[in-house]
Design a protein around this motif. Structure first.
Motif, short mmCIF file in Angstrom:
data_model
loop_
_atom_site.label_atom_id
_atom_site.label_comp_id
_atom_site.label_asym_id
_atom_site.label_seq_id
_atom_site.Cartn_x
_atom_site.Cartn_y
_atom_site.Cartn_z
N THR A 55 22.07 53.91 14.07
CA THR A 55 20.70 53.76 14.55
C THR A 55 20.18 55.10 15.07
OG1 THR A 55 21.16 51.46 15.14
CG2 THR A 55 19.20 52.47 16.11
N HIS B 201 15.29 57.80 17.80
CA HIS B 201 13.92 57.29 17.99
C HIS B 201 13.94 55.77 18.21
CE1 HIS B 201 10.05 55.64 16.57
NE2 HIS B 201 9.57 56.64 17.27
N CYS B 202 14.72 55.07 17.43
CA CYS B 202 14.81 53.61 17.56
C CYS B 202 15.48 53.21 18.87
CB CYS B 202 15.55 53.01 16.38
SG CYS B 202 14.63 53.16 14.83
N GLY C 75 11.20 46.57 17.14
CA GLY C 75 11.60 46.44 15.74
C GLY C 75 12.98 45.85 15.51
N CYS C 76 13.56 45.25 16.54
CA CYS C 76 14.88 44.62 16.42
C CYS C 76 14.77 43.17 16.85
CB CYS C 76 15.90 45.34 17.29
SG CYS C 76 16.21 47.04 16.79
#
Length: 77
Positions: A20, A23-24, A71-72
């Protein structure tokens, strides 16, 4: 005297792995720290886990919404 009770809860996060991107990872932390009552967030991509430190009651739904905004998703138990 003021007493503050802290709670540490860990959540398994889908699609979180050692690959991962930074940024995430930062997006997950950023979204979670904005939840009222959350005072600390630690993301462990190797374990696929996020630990959330709170200083009061925080609903699991609030955590789910914040993780989804990044986004997860929180994995089902």
């Amino acid at each position: 005297m003021i007493t503050v009770a802290y709670s540490l809860v860990a959540y398994r996060i889908t699609d979180l792995s050692p690959e991962t991107c930074d940024h995430c990872l930062a997006a997950i932390k950023s979204e979670l720290i904005q939840v009222p009552g959350v005072v600390g967030v630690e993301v462990d991509p190797a374990a696929g886990r996020v630990s959330v430190l709170t200083d009061g009651p925080v609903g699991e739904e609030q955590v789910r919404v914040a993780v989804e905004a990044a986004g997860c998703a929180v994995a089902e138990s």
